[in-house]
Motif scaffolding. Structure first.
Motif, PDB file in Angstrom:
ATOM      1  N   ASP A 176       3.154  -6.440  -5.603  1.00  0.00           N
ATOM      2  CA  ASP A 176       2.277  -5.993  -5.313  1.00  0.00           C
ATOM      3  C   ASP A 176       0.710  -6.737  -4.782  1.00  0.00           C
ATOM      4  OD1 ASP A 176       3.558  -3.393  -4.728  1.00  0.00           O
ATOM      5  OD2 ASP A 176       2.852  -3.257  -6.692  1.00  0.00           O
ATOM      6  N   PHE A 177      -0.256  -6.839  -3.296  1.00  0.00           N
ATOM      7  CA  PHE A 177      -1.056  -7.881  -3.564  1.00  0.00           C
ATOM      8  C   PHE A 177      -2.363  -6.871  -3.957  1.00  0.00           C
ATOM      9  CE2 PHE A 177       1.787 -10.468  -0.630  1.00  0.00           C
ATOM     10  CZ  PHE A 177       2.129 -11.026  -1.773  1.00  0.00           C
ATOM     11  N   ASN A 190      -3.020 -12.519  -4.247  1.00  0.00           N
ATOM     12  CA  ASN A 190      -2.925 -12.047  -5.942  1.00  0.00           C
ATOM     13  C   ASN A 190      -2.529 -11.068  -6.184  1.00  0.00           C
ATOM     14  OD1 ASN A 190      -5.048 -14.635  -6.916  1.00  0.00           O
ATOM     15  ND2 ASN A 190      -5.868 -13.866  -5.538  1.00  0.00           N
ATOM     16  N   VAL A 191      -1.861 -11.392  -7.093  1.00  0.00           N
ATOM     17  CA  VAL A 191      -0.810  -9.851  -8.067  1.00  0.00           C
ATOM     18  C   VAL A 191      -1.745  -8.992  -8.194  1.00  0.00           C
ATOM     19  CG1 VAL A 191       1.129  -9.013  -9.411  1.00  0.00           C
ATOM     20  CG2 VAL A 191       1.102 -11.434  -8.217  1.00  0.00           C
ATOM     21  N   VAL A 192      -1.996  -7.917  -8.201  1.00  0.00           N
ATOM     22  CA  VAL A 192      -2.074  -6.118  -8.667  1.00  0.00           C
ATOM     23  C   VAL A 192      -2.481  -6.091  -9.924  1.00  0.00           C
ATOM     24  CG1 VAL A 192      -1.248  -4.313  -8.744  1.00  0.00           C
ATOM     25  CG2 VAL A 192      -3.574  -4.335  -7.755  1.00  0.00           C
ATOM     26  N   LEU A 246       1.039  -0.894   0.577  1.00  0.00           N
ATOM     27  CA  LEU A 246      -0.101  -0.142  -0.028  1.00  0.00           C
ATOM     28  C   LEU A 246       0.417   0.823   0.033  1.00  0.00           C
ATOM     29  CD1 LEU A 246      -2.920  -1.167   2.439  1.00  0.00           C
ATOM     30  CD2 LEU A 246      -2.873  -1.511  -0.178  1.00  0.00           C
ATOM     31  N   GLU A 247       2.327   0.766   0.539  1.00  0.00           N
ATOM     32  CA  GLU A 247       2.503   2.188   1.009  1.00  0.00           C
ATOM     33  C   GLU A 247       3.442   2.457  -0.786  1.00  0.00           C
ATOM     34  OE1 GLU A 247       6.792   2.949   3.445  1.00  0.00           O
ATOM     35  OE2 GLU A 247       6.103   1.268   3.572  1.00  0.00           O
ATOM     36  N   ASP A 250       1.141   6.854  -6.720  1.00  0.00           N
ATOM     37  CA  ASP A 250       0.246   7.494  -7.202  1.00  0.00           C
ATOM     38  C   ASP A 250       0.840   9.401  -7.091  1.00  0.00           C
ATOM     39  OD1 ASP A 250      -1.190   5.669  -7.854  1.00  0.00           O
ATOM     40  OD2 ASP A 250      -3.036   5.825  -5.791  1.00  0.00           O
ATOM     41  N   ARG A 251       1.250   9.109  -6.014  1.00  0.00           N
ATOM     42  CA  ARG A 251       1.912  10.709  -5.701  1.00  0.00           C
ATOM     43  C   ARG A 251       3.277  11.007  -6.721  1.00  0.00           C
ATOM     44  NH1 ARG A 251       2.117  15.000  -3.263  1.00  0.00           N
ATOM     45  NH2 ARG A 251       4.133  16.340  -1.881  1.00  0.00           N
TER      46      ARG A 251
END
Lengths: 169, 370
Positions: free
Chosen positions: B158-159, B40-42, A122-123, A129-130
């Motif tokens: 990236d999950f 799962n991978v994004v 998420l980080e 995104d930034r």
């Protein structure tokens, strides 16, 4: 005598009657011998009624999606979901939210996630995104000849990149 | 050389493993604990909907990520397509891959840690199915191990995750924590005293599922059952594990009570069953897989009841795996039909049990004879 119960899957007379309690809700399914066999219901090892309900699309309160709906990312359709009980890609959960979300209350002990969060992923996503936004700002600033803004944005971009790869020189 | 070794099933079978190691079979009733996480991978289609090239892409990126984990140093690395029918069956019998993966199309693989405690299936129903196995009842240790592995993996992949739905999985029944925790339990006394149906019903009501030894759709030969959580969304991992732990504990108590009742009601009858199982294992010439499982199960019960030495339990646990069709044929070095397997199985068990200590059965009710 009352009408004999019909199989929920094929309408033949039902001979197998199942009751399973999931999260204090009673689920009942009536099946004929052949469908019960085919779904593995007669298996002594046990089976999951939630899975059966899902595959057979017997979940009562799922709203039918608008015809022709497709996942914009992978092209999956609700028809396929009904057939396989699986989705096409992670983005399908947004595309078919009206179809999937009503099912969750019957399937799970809650409808909102509580538990582990992939903090690093998420980080990275928020940094990404930034960065995308800052790069847009930079292009915009250069185009409109706001060079002071551009310089500041470039510094910020470098900072974000540094956060991405803290070990880089 | 390391590369060849890592794709050799023979190397895997000869290596000490979490489940077949003599040190691991110390516990009565709970044979093993297992936790698996679906990830799962994004930005990629789930395996069932992905095109062959996309599946290959996921296989490559997952393999690269796994190779960087310290826990997976020198791991075994198999592409399902490179494995023969028999080799796949062996991995299923060792609980290292699922039946679904063994029958999958191209672009599927599995990475197995040296000690066979971790296995990571790629392109099963989800991009990654991460599993940890621990001998005995050990939910906490298993969770710590798999949580660490998952966090390490997250550094490289990236999950797919939603703040409300949690980890996004191909099937909505796995959403949220995407965690399935289970224990493999040996419950012969509950089976003998016809209480399993009652237990299954009670366990269901507590949000847990009972399955046979090899998961969905398999039978419960050998009185071995898997008990796992049914729901994955709405509760944190620790909460699910705590509830599962207390359900397992209560099943253990019920099994112990059932054993005590069987002994109290008619010890002779129970000892007779175990003694006969011992006799058949030592002398039979034809044994089906189901019968062998049931006999081995009775001997395991005998060990728990103190009729055989405690250190023999690991042999039974190993044979519960090695008497399966895939392992038997591998030892025999070739595929053979069910009838031939029954001969091989009986021969193998005869030789294993030739030197097995005799049951020490004291007269059930010495007073009655006087």
């Amino acid at each position: 005598m009352a009408n004999p119960l019909k199989c929920d899957l094929c309408s033949k007379p039902a001979t197998v009657h199942l009751t399973q309690i999931v999260n204090n809700k009673v689920h009942k399914v009536d099946l004929c011998e052949a469908c019960a066999q085919a779904k593995g219901v007669t298996d002594p090892g046990g089976f999951s009624l939630a899975d059966l309900l899902l595959k057979a699309s017997l979940t009562p309160d799922a709203a039918p999606p608008a015809p022709g709906t497709r996942c914009p990312r992978c092209g999956y359709t609700p028809v396929e979901f009904k057939k396989h009980g699986r989705l096409g890609c992670p983005a399908c959960y947004d595309a078919f939210a009206t179809l999937v979300e009503p099912m969750l209350a019957n399937m799970h002990s809650g409808v909102t996630h509580s538990g582990k969060v992939p903090a690093r992923s998420l980080e990275r996503k928020s940094l990404h995104d930034r960065l995308t936004k800052l790069e847009l700002d930079l292009t915009e600033a250069i185009k409109s000849e706001r060079y002071e803004d551009a310089a500041r944005t470039r510094d910020e971009i470098n900072q974000v990149k540094q956060a991405f790869h803290p070990d880089a020189p | 050389m390391p590369r060849e070794d890592s794709t050799s099933l023979a190397a895997l079978l000869s290596a000490p493993s979490e489940l077949t190691d003599p040190g691991s079979s110390k516990t009565a009733i709970v044979l093993m604990t297992r936790i698996r996480l679906a990830r799962n991978v994004v930005g990629h289609s789930f395996p069932g909907w992905a095109k062959p090239a996309q599946r290959e892409e996921i296989l490559t990126s997952c393999r690269d990520a796994v190779a960087r984990l310290p826990q997976m140093k020198r791991c075994f690395n198999f592409a399902v397509a490179d494995l023969g029918e028999l080799e796949r069956q062996i991995l299923v019998e060792r609980h290292l891959i699922s039946r679904e993966l063994s029958g999958s199309k191209g672009g599927a693989g599995v990475l197995i840690s040296r000690d066979q405690a971790f296995s990571l299936m790629v392109n099963e129903e989800d991009h990654l199915r991460i599993q940890v196995l621990r001998a005995g009842l050990n939910l906490k240790r298993a969770w710590t191990a798999i949580n660490d592995l998952d966090s390490a993996l997250e550094e490289h992949l990236d999950f797919a995750f939603s703040p409300t739905l949690g980890y996004l999985t191909a099937c909505p029944t796995n959403l949220g924590t995407a965690m399935r925790a289970s224990a493999m339990m040996h419950l012969p006394a509950l089976v003998i005293s016809n209480q399993m149906e009652k237990v299954v019903r009670a366990v269901n009501q507590l949000g847990m599922v009972v399955r046979g030894l090899f998961g969905e759709g398999s039978d419960a030969s050998g009185s071995i059952f898997q008990i796992s959580n049914q729901t994955t969304l709405g509760e944190a991992e620790e909460v699910i594990l705590k509830r599962l732990g207390s359900v397992l504990q209560s099943i253990v108590e019920h099994e112990l009570n059932a054993r005590a009742k069987l002994l109290e009601a008619d010890a002779g009858k129970l000892h007779d069953k175990i003694g006969r199982a011992y006799g058949i294992l030592q002398n039979s010439h034809l044994l089906t897989s189901g019968e062998a499982m049931n006999l081995l199960s009775l001997l395991r019960l005998g060990i728990d009841l103190g009729l055989f030495p405690d250190d023999q339990r690991s042999l039974i646990d190993r044979l519960l795996i090695e008497a399966q069709p895939g392992h038997l044929q591998h030892t025999h070095r070739g595929e053979c039909d069910a009838a031939q397997r029954d001969v091989l199985r009986a021969a193998r068990l005869r030789s294993e049990f030739a030197s097995f200590p005799r049951p020490e059965i004291r007269p059930a009710n010495p007073g009655a004879a006087a």
